[in-house]
Every structure is written in structure tokens, then in C-alpha cells.
Design a protein around this motif. Structure first.
Motif: not given
Length: 335
Positions: A56-59, A67-70, A37-39
Motif C-alpha cells: 500500500l505504501n510503495a512509491a 490511493g489507500y495508504k497505511v 483513504k487513511r488505513v
């Protein structure tokens, strides 16, 4: 979109809709995303990069984002388009506040991520950058324009085949309001419009007119055979004729208010396209592609969109003569 109006509109809309655009300082430490899931982002010279990262990275990121996050970004990106380069320092600081690591090369980036958003709006860089990602076997979304030439567009998809990694490219205008629920089998014609401001490093419509052309192909589908272009200082109109006799037009405006929209003519009546729906629908399609490897837009359609724009340029050079898409594709394959 890279206009300040649409950027402000997107930020307002996503905040109100609960997508959680966190303010700086509200992320005490982002939980590490699950494996796969790592972007990674290539290019911090466009507002798309920060907009996607904030969502994507919002809490309280939406569950639809799976669940993808930069986690990392390589800032470059254009080094000579002033409207792009001047954004990079500020955008670096924005994404760092969202727990994104800044790296010094694409190779460094690829060691830290599972999938990639190729976001630089400088299409001249995309062939080289996308090829690095594809060689590494990672899925990649390429933001508009997929390339700064029809020849490079073809080469990017050749690399996708060579390395057996499907890729996805689209404008967010593919998901303009009015498209949802449209029965495309009943479309008999369409007129679309968008800004078509110029950038000297890119062919005419490739820089910004691509938005309205993508809207046209979204509703008309593939099969355009030839185009004729009518040009004046403020507006360009491209008339495309499809193999089944249908006609679709794109109107690109150089000046005035930046609007996006159109009309679709169907067997059941007319449908209005617009207003612009923001980035969220596109981002959700990107996440589905990252998750499944299934592309929502066929390579052949993206290629035809760029052949349409190249044929329109050729028609302009010929004083408005009809130009076939087959002729510009043949020339591009030889380049």
C-alpha cells in the motif's frame, strides 16, 4: 500465511509484478493519502501487517489500490503467544521506515485513520478490538481467525449489526489459484488440504486449519449440516455433508511440508486448486470493501466456516461421532 516460505514468496512475487515493494530508505516522504483513504493497522505481530504496508505504501503502488495508504499502527497484538510477540519490535521498525506512525492505543489510532486492518493473529483479542472500531463507525477487515471461539465470532457479527458497519473477514486461501472462473453452481464435491499446526491458546483448526477450511467453503458454498472427523497424530480428516447431499472434505496436516490446495469435482470435470496465490488478491478485495462498504463474503458463510471447525473439534472429542453445525451454533449462542 505466517510461514517464512510464503512470506518470502509473496515478497518476491510482488517485487517482480511491479507492485513496488520499496526497500528501506526509498521513501523520502510518503504523500498524504486523500480523505477517506487513511488505513490503520491493529497488530504488528504477523507478517501480514508488514506485507500489506509495503504494498500500500510503495512509491509506485498499483492504481488498483485506489490511493489507500497505511498511516498509523497500534502494535498489539498478542502479548503472550511467543511466535507473535517476538516479531513486534522488528515489525515496528519496518513500518516506521514506510512512514507509519506508531500509536499507543486503539483510540489514538481511530483518531488518525478512516479504515482499519485488524491484523493481530491472536483471535482472543478480536472481539474487544473490533468492537472499538465498529463503535467508531469505521470499516474493518479482520484477518484470520476472526475469533478464537465460535461464541466470539457470533458476537463480532452482532456488534457489526448493532453499529451498522459491515465487516469482512477471510483467509487469503479464499483466492487460491483455480478458484477464479469456477462455476460454483456445478460443484458436486471437493477435497481441500492445508497445514493445521496447533497453538495452545486457540481451538485446534482455528489457528491454521482455517486456511484449508475456507478454501473448502469457497468452492462448496454454504449449507454444511454435519461433520465427522478422523484423527491421528499427523493428519486430521473432516468429512462434511451438505444439505443437498454433496460431500466436502478437509485434510489438515500437522507435520511435513506446508502445502495448500485441493480438488474440486464438477459436472464438467475436475479442477485442481493451487498453488497459493499470495496476498495480492485478498488485498484487492479488502480495498474494494473499504471503498464501497460491500462485503465479498457474507457473514453467514464466515460463521458457518467457524461452526464447521467447532463441530470438527466436537467430533474429535466424541471419538469421531457425527456432529451437526446446528448443535454447536446453539451452544455458542448461549455462551
Amino acid at each position: 500465511m505466517d510461514t517464512s516460505y510464503n512470506r518470502r514468496r509473496f515478497l518476491k512475487t510482488t517485487a517482480l509484478s511491479g507492485l513496488g515493494l520499496s526497500l528501506a530508505g526509498q521513501l523520502p516522504g510518503l504523500a498524504a493519502p486523500a480523505p477517506g483513504k487513511r488505513v490503520g493497522i491493529i497488530g504488528l505481530d504477523t507478517s501480514h501487517s508488514t506485507a500489506f504496508t509495503k504494498v500500500l505504501n510503495a512509491a509506485d503502488a498499483s492504481g488498483e489500490l485506489l490511493g489507500y495508504k497505511v498511516v498509523a499502527a497500534y502494535p498489539y497484538g498478542s502479548r503472550d503467544i511467543e511466535t507473535s510477540t517476538k516479531r513486534i519490535p522488528g515489525y515496528i521498525e519496518e513500518v516506521k521506515k514506510l512512514d507509519v506512525e506508531i500509536v499507543n492505543s486503539i483510540q489514538d489510532l481511530l483518531k488518525k485513520v478512516d479504515v482499519v486492518l485488524l491484523e493481530t493473529n491472536d483471535g482472543r483479542l478480536h472481539l474487544e478490538q473490533a468492537t472499538e472500531v465498529l463503535k467508531a463507525g469505521k470499516r474493518v477487515f479482520i484477518d484470520k481467525p476472526i475469533a478464537a471461539s465460535l461464541s466470539d465470532t457470533l458476537k463480532i457479527f452482532e456488534a457489526s449489526k448493532k453499529y451498522k458497519v459491515p465487516l469482512f473477514s477471510a483467509s487469503s486461501l479464499r483466492y487460491i489459484k483455480g478458484v477464479e472462473g469456477l462455476d460454483k453452481s456445478k460443484v458436486v464435491g471437493a477435497d481441500t488440504y492445508s497445514p493445521a499446526v496447533l497453538e495452545k491458546t486457540h481451538p485446534d483448526f482455528f489457528w491454521y486449519g482455517v486456511h484449508g477450511v475456507e478454501t473448502l467453503f469457497t468452492v462448496m458454498g454454504r449449507g454444511c449440516q454435519s461433520v465427522v472427523r478422523v484423527h491421528n497424530e499427523g493428519t486430521d480428516i473432516v468429512v462434511g455433508t451438505w444439505a443437498d447431499g454433496r460431500v466436502g472434505t478437509f485434510r489438515g496436516t500437522r507435520t511435513g511440508k506446508h502445502n495448500y490446495g485441493g480438488t474440486v469435482y464438477t459436472q464438467d470435470g475436475n479442477t485442481t486448486l493451487g498453488p497459493y496465490n499470495g496476498y495480492q488478491p485478498l488485498l484487492l478485495e479488502i480495498i474494494k470493501y473499504f471503498e464501497t462498504g460491500q462485503v465479498p463474503v457474507a457473514p453467514e458463510e464466515t460463521i458457518e466456516i467457524f461452526a464447521f471447525m467447532e463441530a470438527a473439534d466436537e467430533s474429535k472429542r466424541r471419538g469421531g461421532a457425527a456432529v451437526t453445525l446446528a448443535s454447536v451454533l446453539e451452544k455458542a449462542r448461549k455462551a
